[in-house]
Design an enzyme around this catalytic site. Structure first.
Site, PDB file in Angstrom:
ATOM      1  N   LEU A   1      60.892  46.228  44.183  1.00 12.20           N
ATOM      2  CA  LEU A   1      60.550  44.809  44.343  1.00 12.20           C
ATOM      3  C   LEU A   1      59.910  44.586  45.720  1.00 12.20           C
ATOM      4  O   LEU A   1      60.359  43.759  46.505  1.00 12.20           O
ATOM      5  CB  LEU A   1      61.787  43.926  44.156  1.00 12.20           C
ATOM      6  CG  LEU A   1      61.457  42.485  43.758  1.00 12.20           C
ATOM      7  CD1 LEU A   1      61.017  42.412  42.300  1.00 12.20           C
ATOM      8  CD2 LEU A   1      62.639  41.542  43.976  1.00 12.20           C
ATOM      9  N   GLY A   2      58.845  45.363  45.988  1.00 13.08           N
ATOM     10  CA  GLY A   2      58.046  45.133  47.192  1.00 13.08           C
ATOM     11  C   GLY A   2      57.029  44.036  46.913  1.00 13.08           C
ATOM     12  O   GLY A   2      57.251  43.190  46.045  1.00 13.08           O
ATOM     13  N   ARG A   3      55.909  44.086  47.626  1.00 15.38           N
ATOM     14  CA  ARG A   3      54.908  43.019  47.487  1.00 15.38           C
ATOM     15  C   ARG A   3      54.401  42.900  46.053  1.00 15.38           C
ATOM     16  O   ARG A   3      54.301  41.806  45.505  1.00 15.38           O
ATOM     17  CB  ARG A   3      53.711  43.302  48.387  1.00 15.38           C
ATOM     18  CG  ARG A   3      54.026  43.405  49.863  1.00 15.38           C
ATOM     19  CD  ARG A   3      52.731  43.779  50.563  1.00 15.38           C
ATOM     20  NE  ARG A   3      52.879  43.933  51.985  1.00 15.38           N
ATOM     21  CZ  ARG A   3      53.118  45.096  52.589  1.00 15.38           C
ATOM     22  NH1 ARG A   3      53.272  46.202  51.878  1.00 15.38           N
ATOM     23  NH2 ARG A   3      53.190  45.162  53.899  1.00 15.38           N
ATOM     24  N   ILE A   4      54.083  44.048  45.429  1.00 11.85           N
ATOM     25  CA  ILE A   4      53.521  44.010  44.072  1.00 11.85           C
ATOM     26  C   ILE A   4      54.616  43.696  43.053  1.00 11.85           C
ATOM     27  O   ILE A   4      54.430  42.852  42.168  1.00 11.85           O
ATOM     28  CB  ILE A   4      52.801  45.340  43.760  1.00 11.85           C
ATOM     29  CG1 ILE A   4      51.545  45.461  44.643  1.00 11.85           C
ATOM     30  CG2 ILE A   4      52.429  45.435  42.276  1.00 11.85           C
ATOM     31  CD1 ILE A   4      50.857  46.812  44.603  1.00 11.85           C
TER      32      ILE A   4
ATOM     33  N   SER B   1      65.378  46.825  40.536  1.00 10.82           N
ATOM     34  CA  SER B   1      66.112  47.843  41.275  1.00 10.82           C
ATOM     35  C   SER B   1      65.284  48.220  42.496  1.00 10.82           C
ATOM     36  O   SER B   1      64.054  48.245  42.437  1.00 10.82           O
ATOM     37  CB  SER B   1      66.360  49.064  40.390  1.00 10.82           C
ATOM     38  OG  SER B   1      67.270  49.919  41.017  1.00 10.82           O
TER      39      SER B   1
ATOM     40  N   ARG C   1      52.125  54.953  40.955  1.00 16.34           N
ATOM     41  CA  ARG C   1      51.512  56.275  41.004  1.00 16.34           C
ATOM     42  C   ARG C   1      52.111  57.118  39.896  1.00 16.34           C
ATOM     43  O   ARG C   1      53.311  56.977  39.582  1.00 16.34           O
ATOM     44  CB  ARG C   1      51.802  56.964  42.346  1.00 16.34           C
ATOM     45  CG  ARG C   1      50.996  56.473  43.515  1.00 16.34           C
ATOM     46  CD  ARG C   1      49.522  56.887  43.424  1.00 16.34           C
ATOM     47  NE  ARG C   1      48.805  56.508  44.621  1.00 16.34           N
ATOM     48  CZ  ARG C   1      48.138  55.361  44.780  1.00 16.34           C
ATOM     49  NH1 ARG C   1      48.091  54.486  43.792  1.00 16.34           N
ATOM     50  NH2 ARG C   1      47.503  55.107  45.903  1.00 16.34           N
TER      51      ARG C   1
ATOM     52  N   ASP D   1      48.353  53.005  33.994  1.00 14.20           N
ATOM     53  CA  ASP D   1      47.093  52.847  34.732  1.00 14.20           C
ATOM     54  C   ASP D   1      46.849  54.043  35.644  1.00 14.20           C
ATOM     55  O   ASP D   1      45.826  54.107  36.312  1.00 14.20           O
ATOM     56  CB  ASP D   1      47.168  51.549  35.562  1.00 14.20           C
ATOM     57  CG  ASP D   1      45.834  51.176  36.194  1.00 14.20           C
ATOM     58  OD1 ASP D   1      44.798  51.279  35.497  1.00 14.20           O
ATOM     59  OD2 ASP D   1      45.807  50.769  37.378  1.00 14.20           O
TER      60      ASP D   1
ATOM     61  N   GLU E   1      44.417  62.502  37.797  1.00 11.35           N
ATOM     62  CA  GLU E   1      43.339  61.589  37.390  1.00 11.35           C
ATOM     63  C   GLU E   1      42.080  61.839  38.238  1.00 11.35           C
ATOM     64  O   GLU E   1      42.198  62.223  39.403  1.00 11.35           O
ATOM     65  CB  GLU E   1      43.800  60.117  37.534  1.00 11.35           C
ATOM     66  CG  GLU E   1      44.143  59.723  38.966  1.00 11.35           C
ATOM     67  CD  GLU E   1      44.729  58.323  39.062  1.00 11.35           C
ATOM     68  OE1 GLU E   1      45.717  58.029  38.369  1.00 11.35           O
ATOM     69  OE2 GLU E   1      44.192  57.538  39.863  1.00 11.35           O
TER      70      GLU E   1
ATOM     71  N   HIS F   1      42.996  53.531  36.044  1.00  9.53           N
ATOM     72  CA  HIS F   1      43.394  53.153  37.401  1.00  9.53           C
ATOM     73  C   HIS F   1      42.546  51.970  37.896  1.00  9.53           C
ATOM     74  O   HIS F   1      41.808  52.076  38.883  1.00  9.53           O
ATOM     75  CB  HIS F   1      43.259  54.345  38.371  1.00  9.53           C
ATOM     76  CG  HIS F   1      44.043  54.151  39.639  1.00  9.53           C
ATOM     77  ND1 HIS F   1      44.578  55.200  40.352  1.00  9.53           N
ATOM     78  CD2 HIS F   1      44.381  53.030  40.319  1.00  9.53           C
ATOM     79  CE1 HIS F   1      45.201  54.741  41.424  1.00  9.53           C
ATOM     80  NE2 HIS F   1      45.097  53.417  41.420  1.00  9.53           N
TER      81      HIS F   1
HETATM   82  C1  8YV Z   1      42.822  51.571  44.184  1.00  6.99           C
HETATM   83  C2  8YV Z   1      45.276  52.127  44.767  1.00  6.99           C
HETATM   84  O1  8YV Z   1      42.549  51.719  42.833  1.00  6.99           O
HETATM   85  O2  8YV Z   1      45.954  50.475  46.281  1.00  6.99           O
HETATM   86  C3  8YV Z   1      46.117  51.613  45.871  1.00  6.99           C
HETATM   87  O3  8YV Z   1      46.955  52.374  46.348  1.00  6.99           O
HETATM   88  O4  8YV Z   1      45.473  53.179  44.268  1.00  6.99           O
HETATM   89  C4  8YV Z   1      44.243  51.241  44.222  1.00  6.99           C
HETATM   90  O5  8YV Z   1      44.286  49.950  44.632  1.00  6.99           O
HETATM   91  C5  8YV Z   1      42.202  52.651  44.907  1.00  6.99           C
HETATM   92  O6  8YV Z   1      42.622  52.898  46.198  1.00  6.99           O
HETATM   93  C6  8YV Z   1      40.693  52.455  44.888  1.00  6.99           C
HETATM   94  O7  8YV Z   1      40.116  53.623  44.663  1.00  6.99           O
END
Ligand code: 8YV
Length: 315
Positions: free
Chosen positions: A153-156, A174, A234, A258, A263, A281
Site C-alpha cells: 500500500l505505497g503510492r500506487i 498487506s 514487477r 502487465d 519482457e 507493460h
Molecule cells: C515504465 C515502470 O513503463 O515506473 C516504472 O517503474 O516500469 C514504468 O512506469 C517504464 O519505466 C517506461 O519504460
C-alpha cells in the site's frame, strides 16, 4: 561550456529525446550493435546514465563509466539499477515517483474490470461472428461489491485502493506494517492471508530481493479457483512457474499481467492460456504521464549538474 556526456539505455518519446539532445551529449547504448565495444569507447566520458524502470543499469554498465555521477531512471521502479554498485562508486540515483501513480492505478482497475467482465473475449466474440451464430457471450463475474486485496500500500497501491472503494468493494491490504492513512481498510499480515480473503488480488509492491516470488504457489492457491491476480508491479514479485501451473490446473481462476520475466519476451505458455489477460507493460503509458516522467528525469539531471538538491532522489 561542453555538454555533459550521458549514456541513454533505452529509447524515449521524441519530445523527451529532443530536449535531452539539446542539453547533453547523448550516447545511445540501445542503438549499439556491439555493447561491449560501445561501453569501452564511451564509458570513460559518461557522467550520467539516463535509463528506464525496466532496463535499469547493471554493475557492468556502472563500472564501465569511471566518471559516472548519477543514474536518472524514467520510472518509479529502480530494482533493475544495481544500487550496491552505485553506492560503492558514489553514484546518485533518481526515479519518477508520484507522477505515474494515478495512471498505473487506473490501469490496474481497468485490467480487473476488463478481465472479470470478459471485455477482450467480448470483442473477439463480436468480430468472429459468434454473436450472430452462437448467441450471447457466456455470463461473466461482477466487480462491484466483491473483495479486493492490495499487496503493497505505497503510492500506487493507495491509489488502487481509493479507486476500488468507489466500486463498494471490501478492501484489505498487506504491507510491512499497517499504514496510518488506511483507516478504512483492513490490514492483513501475510500475502497468503490476504489472498484467502480476496476475490481480486492486486500486486503493487516495489520489487526487491525481499519480495522476489512473494506471490508463490501457496498464495495463488489461497486466492483460489474463483480468484484473480492482477500484477502492475514487477514480474519478479510473482513465481511465474507457479502461476502458469495454477492457471492451467484451475487452482487459480484468472490473472491479468502487465509485466513479465524477460519482457518484452515472455514464457510462451502464457499465450496458450485463455484465463489470462496479457498487457505490454503499459500501465504508465499515457502521453500525460510519460511527459511528466520525462520532465522529472531532466529535472533531476539539471539539478545535479547545477549542484542543486535532487527533486526525487533514491540515494
Ligand atoms: C515504465 C515502470 O513503463 O515506473 C516504472 O517503474 O516500469 C514504468 O512506469 C517504464 O519505466 C517506461 O519504460
Amino acid at each position: 561550456m561542453s555538454k555533459p556526456a550521458i549514456m541513454q539505455i533505452g529509447a524515449y518519446p521524441a519530445w523527451d529525446q529532443d530536449l535531452l539532445n539539446q542539453d547533453y551529449d547523448v550516447r545511445k547504448y540501445f542503438e549499439a550493435a556491439d555493447k561491449d565495444a560501445f561501453l569501452a569507447e564511451h564509458g570513460p566520458q559518461v557522467r550520467a546514465i539516463a535509463t528506464r524502470g525496466e532496463l535499469g543499469a547493471s554493475r557492468a554498465m556502472i563500472e564501465a563509466c569511471p566518471n559516472l555521477e548519477i543514474v536518472s531512471v524514467y520510472g518509479v521502479g529502480y530494482d533493475a539499477v544495481d544500487l550496491g554498485a552505485c553506492c560503492e562508486h558514489n553514484v546518485r540515483v533518481t526515479n519518477t515517483p508520484d507522477v505515474l501513480s494515478g495512471d498505473v492505478a487506473d490501469f490496474a482497475v481497468t485490467m480487473m474490470l476488463a478481465q472479470t467482465r470478459g471485455v477482450v473475449a467480448g470483442d473477439a466474440w463480436v468480430r468472429s461472428d459468434n454473436w450472430a451464430t452462437t448467441g450471447n457471450l457466456p455470463l461473466q463475474r461482477r466487480a462491484f461489491g466483491r473483495r479486493a486485496g492490495v499487496l503493497g500500500l505505497g503510492r500506487i497501491g493507495f491509489e488502487i485502493a481509493k479507486r476500488l472503494a468507489g466500486f463498494g468493494m471490501d478492501i484489505a491490504y498487506s504491507d510491512i506494517a499497517p499504514k496510518d492513512y488506511a483507516q478504512d481498510w483492513t490490514f492483513v499480515a501475510t500475502p497468503t492471508e490476504l489472498a484467502a480473503q480476496s476475490d481480486f488480488l492486486f500486486v503493487a509492491a516495489a520489487a526487491s530481493s525481499a519480495t522476489r516470488h512473494i506471490i508463490d504457489a501457496s498464495v495463488l492457491e489461497a486466492l483460489g479457483p474463483d480468484g484473480m491476480l492482477i500484477n502492475v508491479s514487477r514480474a519478479s514479485n510473482v513465481d511465474e512457474e507457479a502461476l502458469i501451473d495454477a492457471l492451467s490446473t484451475g487452482k487459480l481462476g484468472s490473472a491479468a499481467l502487465d509485466v513479465f520475466e524477460g519482457e518484452p519476451s515472455l514464457d510462451p505458455r502464457f499465450l496458450d492460456l485463455s484465463n489470462i489477460l496479457l498487457q505490454p507493460h503499459q500501465a504508465s503509458g499515457t502521453v500525460e504521464t510519460r511527459k511528466a516522467m520525462g520532465a522529472l528525469v531532466r529535472a533531476n539531471l539539471e539539478a545535479h549538474f547545477a549542484g542543486k538538491p535532487l527533486p526525487t532522489p533514491v540515494i
